[in-house]
Motif scaffolding. Structure first.
Motif, short mmCIF file in Angstrom:
data_model
loop_
_atom_site.label_atom_id
_atom_site.label_comp_id
_atom_site.label_asym_id
_atom_site.label_seq_id
_atom_site.Cartn_x
_atom_site.Cartn_y
_atom_site.Cartn_z
N ALA A 137 5.02 -21.52 40.74
CA ALA A 137 5.06 -20.70 41.95
C ALA A 137 5.41 -21.99 43.08
O ALA A 137 5.10 -23.26 43.08
N ALA A 189 11.41 -8.29 49.78
CA ALA A 189 10.80 -8.71 48.29
C ALA A 189 11.67 -8.18 47.26
O ALA A 189 12.45 -7.09 47.20
N ASP A 203 11.79 -8.30 42.61
CA ASP A 203 11.18 -8.68 41.51
C ASP A 203 12.63 -8.81 40.24
O ASP A 203 13.62 -8.53 40.56
N GLN A 231 9.28 -12.82 40.69
CA GLN A 231 8.74 -12.53 41.89
C GLN A 231 9.53 -13.44 43.23
O GLN A 231 9.03 -14.34 43.20
N VAL A 281 9.98 -13.40 47.66
CA VAL A 281 9.67 -12.75 48.86
C VAL A 281 10.01 -13.83 49.79
O VAL A 281 9.92 -14.91 49.86
N ILE A 309 8.45 -17.30 49.18
CA ILE A 309 7.75 -17.59 48.00
C ILE A 309 8.76 -17.19 46.76
O ILE A 309 9.45 -16.22 46.69
N VAL A 353 7.92 -17.01 42.46
CA VAL A 353 6.88 -16.87 41.46
C VAL A 353 7.62 -16.88 40.10
O VAL A 353 8.59 -15.79 39.94
N ARG A 357 2.39 -10.95 38.04
CA ARG A 357 3.30 -11.32 39.31
C ARG A 357 2.81 -11.11 40.64
O ARG A 357 2.89 -11.83 41.63
N MET A 358 2.28 -9.81 41.00
CA MET A 358 1.75 -9.61 42.23
C MET A 358 0.47 -10.09 42.40
O MET A 358 0.28 -10.49 43.60
N THR A 401 1.34 -13.50 44.00
CA THR A 401 2.18 -13.08 45.15
C THR A 401 1.30 -13.06 46.39
O THR A 401 1.51 -13.88 47.35
N THR A 406 -3.00 -10.16 54.28
CA THR A 406 -3.03 -9.41 53.26
C THR A 406 -4.04 -8.19 52.87
O THR A 406 -4.26 -7.64 51.81
#
Length: 351
Positions: free
Chosen positions: A41, A263, A265, A271, A273, A281, A283, A293-294, A297, A308
Motif C-alpha cells: 500500500a 475511488a 476498485d 483499490q 483513492v 492512496i 492498495v 481492500r476497504m 483503505t 473516517t
C-alpha cells in the motif's frame, strides 16, 4: 505435463522473485488470528512524494479495473462527450443493474452503434442481487450485462467520433489503444513494465502502486474549466457514484460518505483513492481477495487525517459465529516510514 494454457509462461513460479508484501489486515475469531491478508500500500502527496507505505509499493502489478478512469480520460481527450452519468459508466465496474445496462445501450445508440459492436466478454451481472434478479428473469450472460460494458460502449463510440475502425478496437495497435497507452504514461509518470490482456479483453499495463496513486491524485485535484479531461472524468464519477459501481457496493458508499473523494476498485484486491488536494492512496492485496481492500483503505485515509468516522462499517467487518459477532476483519498497523522507498519514477523524461 504442463497445461497448454500455461505453456507461454517462460519461468517456473518457484524461480520468480515474490513481492515483499506486508501483513495489511487480519481476521480474528474470539481473540485468535484466523487469517492474515498480505499486500502492499502507498499514500502519495500531490507532487508524487511518498507519504506512507507498506510492503513493496514499487513492485509491478496489474491495476485491473482501477485503470478505467485513466482510459476514460484518454477517450475524453479524443473527443468523447457524454452526460455525466454515462461518462461515470465509462469508468465503471458496474453491478449490472437496469440503469447500467440501459446506460451502455444509450452510449451505443447515441453513436449509431448496437450491442453487436461490443468486443468485451460476456458475463452475468456482477452484483449479487442484480445477478439473482437477472437469472430469475431467465437472463443469460451477455456483453451488456458484463461489468465493463460501459467502457466498451464508450470505446466503440470514441472510434466513431474519430473515424477509426470500430472492429478491432481492442487491438493494442489500434489508434484508440495507442492513445490509451500514451495517456497512462502521462498520468502515472511511468512506462509500463509489461502489457497483457484484462478479463474483458482490453490491453492492461503493469505499473506500480506509486504510479497509479499519482494518476488518481491528478484526477482528484483537477477542477474547473482548466482541469481538462481529468476534471471532466472526476466530476462525472463523483456526481454519479452508483454508476461507477452500484447500490450496496463499497466504492459507491465511500464516495458518498467522503465529499470530494474519488475511488475505483479492481479485481485481485486493488483499490485506488484520490483526494481533492492531490493526495492519493493505492492498495494491492496479495492474495487477490476482496474483503481486506476497504479496511486497509480506511486505515490509510485515517493516517492522512481524513475524517473516517462515517466509514466505521467499512473499516471493520464483523466475523459471525452462530449469527452473532465473535471477531473482526480489520487493518493492522502496517505503515512504514517513506524514507525506505526511492522517490523517483521510471517514466521517460520526454513523455
Amino acid at each position: 505435463m504442463i497445461s497448454p494454457a500455461l505453456a507461454h509462461i517462460p519461468t517456473p513460479l518457484a524461480q520468480e522473485r515474490l513481492p515483499q508484501h506486508a501483513p495489511l489486515a487480519v481476521q480474528t475469531r474470539d481473540g485468535i488470528i484466523e487469517s492474515v491478508h498480505y499486500g502492499s500500500a502507498i499514500a502519495t502527496a500531490a507532487d508524487g512524494r511518498i507519504l506512507l507505505a507498506a510492503g513493496e509499493p514499487l513492485a509491478p502489478f496489474y491495476p485491473r479495473s482501477a485503470l478505467k478512469p485513466l482510459q476514460a480520460v484518454a477517450m475524453v481527450r479524443a473527443g468523447l462527450d457524454l452526460p455525466d452519468e454515462l461518462l461515470a459508466l465509462t469508468a465503471a465496474s458496474h453491478s449490472g443493474a437496469a440503469a447500467h445496462r440501459d446506460g451502455a445501450l444509450r452510449i451505443l445508440n447515441l453513436h449509431g452503434l448496437t450491442p453487436a459492436d461490443l468486443e468485451n466478454s460476456t458475463d452475468l451481472p456482477y452484483g449479487a442481487r442484480e445477478r439473482e434478479d437477472w437469472l430469475g428473469d431467465g437472463g443469460q450472460p451477455t456483453q451488456l450485462a458484463q461489468n465493463c460494458s460501459g467502457k466498451h460502449a464508450a470505446m466503440a463510440a470514441t472510434c466513431v467520433i474519430n473515424g477509426w475502425p470500430v472492429r478491432g478496437y481492442l487491438d493494442p495497435e489500434h489508434p484508440l489503444q495507442r492513445l490509451v497507452a500514451q495517456t497512462v504514461v502521462d498520468l502515472t509518470g511511468e512506462d509500463p513494465q509489461r502489457t497483457t490482456t484484462d478479463g474483458c479483453g482490453t490491453p492492461l499495463f503493469a505499473l506500480t502502486l506509486r504510479g497509479m496513486a499519482r494518476a488518481f491524485g491528478r484526477l482528484a485535484a483537477a477542477g474547473g474549466s482548466n482541469g481538462g479531461a481529468e476534471a471532466v472524468v472526476a466530476r462525472a464519477m463523483r456526481s454519479n457514484p452508483a454508476m461507477v459501481a452500484g447500490e450496496g457496493r463499497d466504492v459507491t458508499a465511500l464516495m458518498r460518505l467522503v465529499p470530494g473523494l474519488l475511488a475505483k476498485d479492481g479485481f485481485e484486491g486493488v483499490q485506488l483513492v484520490g483526494l481533492p488536494d492531490g493526495r492519493a492512496i493505492a492498495v494491492k492485496v496479495s492474495d487477490g481477495g476482496d474483503r481486506a481492500r476497504m479496511p486497509v483503505t480506511v486505515r490509510l485515509l485515517a493516517a492522512l487525517d481524513v475524517d473516517t468516522s462515517p466509514l466505521d462499517r467499512l473499516a471493520a467487518i464483523p466475523v459471525l459465529g452462530g449469527g452473532r459477532p465473535v471477531g473482526l476483519l480489520r487493518a493492522t498497523e502496517f505503515l512504514a516510514a517513506p524514507s525506505s522507498f526511492p522517490q523517483t519514477s521510471n517514466a521517460s523524461d520526454d513523455l
